[in-house]
Motif scaffolding. Sequence first.
Motif, short mmCIF file in Angstrom:
data_model
loop_
_atom_site.label_atom_id
_atom_site.label_comp_id
_atom_site.label_asym_id
_atom_site.label_seq_id
_atom_site.Cartn_x
_atom_site.Cartn_y
_atom_site.Cartn_z
N VAL A 169 2.97 7.68 -13.84
CA VAL A 169 3.28 7.28 -12.47
C VAL A 169 2.05 6.60 -11.89
CG1 VAL A 169 3.98 8.07 -10.17
CG2 VAL A 169 4.87 9.23 -12.22
N PHE A 170 2.28 5.47 -11.22
CA PHE A 170 1.20 4.70 -10.60
C PHE A 170 1.46 4.61 -9.10
CE2 PHE A 170 0.85 3.50 -14.96
CZ PHE A 170 -0.44 3.01 -15.17
N GLN A 171 0.41 4.22 -8.37
CA GLN A 171 0.54 3.95 -6.94
C GLN A 171 -0.37 2.79 -6.56
OE1 GLN A 171 -0.92 6.92 -4.13
NE2 GLN A 171 0.81 6.53 -2.75
N VAL A 172 0.10 1.96 -5.64
CA VAL A 172 -0.73 0.89 -5.11
C VAL A 172 -1.70 1.50 -4.11
CG1 VAL A 172 -0.82 -1.31 -3.90
CG2 VAL A 172 1.10 -0.80 -5.43
N ILE B 197 -3.26 -1.21 -8.62
CA ILE B 197 -2.23 -0.32 -9.15
C ILE B 197 -2.92 0.72 -10.03
CG2 ILE B 197 -0.14 -0.17 -10.55
CD1 ILE B 197 0.45 -3.08 -9.81
N ASN B 198 -2.96 1.96 -9.55
CA ASN B 198 -3.74 3.01 -10.20
C ASN B 198 -2.84 4.14 -10.67
OD1 ASN B 198 -6.23 1.71 -9.58
ND2 ASN B 198 -6.14 2.53 -7.51
N PRO B 199 -3.14 4.72 -11.84
CA PRO B 199 -2.36 5.87 -12.31
C PRO B 199 -2.65 7.11 -11.48
CG PRO B 199 -4.22 5.47 -13.78
CD PRO B 199 -4.21 4.35 -12.79
N VAL B 200 -1.60 7.87 -11.19
CA VAL B 200 -1.78 9.13 -10.45
C VAL B 200 -1.34 10.33 -11.29
CG1 VAL B 200 -1.60 8.04 -8.19
CG2 VAL B 200 0.48 8.86 -9.31
N THR B 201 -0.90 10.08 -12.52
CA THR B 201 -0.56 11.17 -13.45
C THR B 201 -1.14 10.84 -14.82
OG1 THR B 201 1.50 10.21 -14.31
CG2 THR B 201 1.65 11.51 -12.28
N ASP B 202 -1.15 11.84 -15.66
CA ASP B 202 -1.40 11.63 -17.08
C ASP B 202 -0.08 11.16 -17.70
OD1 ASP B 202 -2.58 11.62 -19.57
OD2 ASP B 202 -3.30 13.68 -19.47
N GLU C 234 0.83 -1.20 0.00
CA GLU C 234 0.00 0.00 0.00
C GLU C 234 0.87 1.26 0.00
OE1 GLU C 234 -3.55 2.21 -0.03
OE2 GLU C 234 -3.18 0.08 -0.38
N GLY C 235 0.59 2.14 -0.96
CA GLY C 235 1.30 3.41 -1.05
C GLY C 235 2.56 3.39 -1.88
N VAL C 236 3.00 2.20 -2.30
CA VAL C 236 4.20 2.12 -3.13
C VAL C 236 3.94 2.76 -4.49
CG1 VAL C 236 5.72 0.52 -4.39
CG2 VAL C 236 5.14 0.07 -1.99
N TYR C 237 4.88 3.57 -4.93
CA TYR C 237 4.79 4.20 -6.24
C TYR C 237 5.55 3.37 -7.28
CZ TYR C 237 3.01 8.54 -4.17
OH TYR C 237 2.24 9.47 -3.52
N GLY C 238 5.23 3.62 -8.53
CA GLY C 238 5.96 2.96 -9.61
C GLY C 238 5.64 3.62 -10.93
N LEU C 239 6.34 3.17 -11.93
CA LEU C 239 6.15 3.67 -13.29
C LEU C 239 5.65 2.53 -14.16
CD1 LEU C 239 7.25 6.65 -13.48
CD2 LEU C 239 8.60 5.28 -11.88
N PHE C 240 4.85 2.87 -15.17
CA PHE C 240 4.51 1.86 -16.18
C PHE C 240 4.15 2.56 -17.48
CE2 PHE C 240 2.95 -2.09 -17.96
CZ PHE C 240 3.87 -2.98 -17.41
N PRO C 241 4.53 1.94 -18.62
CA PRO C 241 4.36 2.61 -19.91
C PRO C 241 3.16 2.14 -20.73
CG PRO C 241 6.11 0.99 -20.03
CD PRO C 241 5.49 0.84 -18.70
N THR C 242 2.23 1.38 -20.12
CA THR C 242 1.00 1.02 -20.83
C THR C 242 -0.19 1.55 -20.04
OG1 THR C 242 0.47 -1.08 -19.72
CG2 THR C 242 2.10 -1.16 -21.53
N TYR D 128 -5.29 -12.09 -16.14
CA TYR D 128 -6.15 -10.91 -16.17
C TYR D 128 -5.75 -9.95 -15.04
CZ TYR D 128 -10.37 -8.17 -16.96
OH TYR D 128 -11.26 -7.15 -17.27
N GLY D 129 -5.54 -8.69 -15.39
CA GLY D 129 -5.14 -7.68 -14.42
C GLY D 129 -3.64 -7.45 -14.34
N ASN D 130 -2.86 -8.27 -15.01
CA ASN D 130 -1.40 -8.13 -14.99
C ASN D 130 -0.96 -7.29 -16.18
OD1 ASN D 130 1.46 -8.57 -15.18
ND2 ASN D 130 1.21 -10.40 -13.92
#
Length: 431
Positions: free
Chosen positions: A400-403, A408-413, A290-298, A323-325
């Motif tokens: 940028v995403f966050q758990v 895992i939800n995006p927090v930026t555009d 919970e609260g961990v940030y991360g990056l993802f390009p899709t 599904y969901g990965n």
Amino acid sequence: MASKHSKDITRRGFIKGTGVASLVLFIGGVPFLISACGETKQTIKIGLSTPSTGPAAEKGQVLEHGNKDAVRYINEEWGGVGGYPVELVWMDNGYNPSNMVNNVHKFMDSRCITFGCSSSAMMTAGMSAANQNGFTGLAVYGAPVIYRPPKHIYGQMPDYGDDFVVFAQYYKDNLWNGQGKPKVAMHLLNNSTGSGAHDGAKAKAAEMGFELIEPVYEHTASTTSETTSLNSIRSLNPDILYIASTPKPSSVIIKNANELGMTGGNMVIACGHAGMTKALVDLAGADVCEGVYGLFPTVNWDDDASGMEKLKEYCQRYHPSDYGNMDYIASWCQSLIMAKAAELAVESVGYEALAKGDGAAWKAYEDYGIKALNNYDVEGLQGPVSYTVGDNRMSKSLRVFQVQQGSINPVTDWIDAPLIEYEKYDWFGKQ
């Protein structure tokens, strides 16, 4: 996709009707697919390799499934590439460099027109053979070393150095409330997944106003505990713990950090996109992540992308456990990009020239396929793909995403990562 994917009903009908029982022959240097009912069909051969066994299998199996399901989709829904079915030559690499080198040679010997792999580490291993022969490769997950300076290897998306730079800017703009320079501790997988992030930090951290803590800590893909290294990091009181690794070791580090009381306070944990997938949350636990940030390009699975409905349909039909990965989305996109480039090359040079799978065909695929990609939207599933002279990253866009509550939800555009010409730094490639 454009209407040309539905042209030539005879070819589309054949592709849909071809069963899994088939035989490939070479007639006049051109591959033919012979179906179980005896019909013959010319094919376009593409090679793909994933780490489906070994220490990164939690990623590799999902990536394999996404690649293969997308090829099914291309053949069934697009009608193949310019009306010719894509013949997938798939090989496991076991996350083993020597296996990957052998696979590249096998792809060339099999007359594939191009090849792809999932990881920067495996592309690092295979790129010398590919570059020496002018054999174009596309990596899902990239590090600067695979294409700086640019040769015949391309990155599907931004690389691990881009991850660090984009997150550092996000942190500075949105999370930092302290005085002076934020301190960053890095925990890195001991291959290009880790060194790629370190390259980005060495190039840009000081310029962006960050203090990069030394030493940089490394771990292996098979690590089972990082308590000792994390105790050392804790004593340095970092503001950011940046992890560049795959899901399994990332989960070990995050669980150990939680056990040591390093989470829930002022220190932020962020993961590069190799580790920021559903497998991380599953392995570490939703509460721990919970609260961990991360990056993802899709995109993620809840986004309203034009290609998401079909992707979900094929995933649920063939590999519902994936599904969901987001690794599934990433490798699905890889197959689409490789097929789109092949389609452009067929349009320009014709099937016969491309399908021979020789040096001339490899050059044609690169010149008239990969380098002809211009704002291809990949059905909305990742950032747009374009070739830019001097920049072999085919897409530059990250989020940028966050758990949050196990999701895992995006927090930026979308954020475009700037080009970094690493070869201009005298330390580059000398780790």
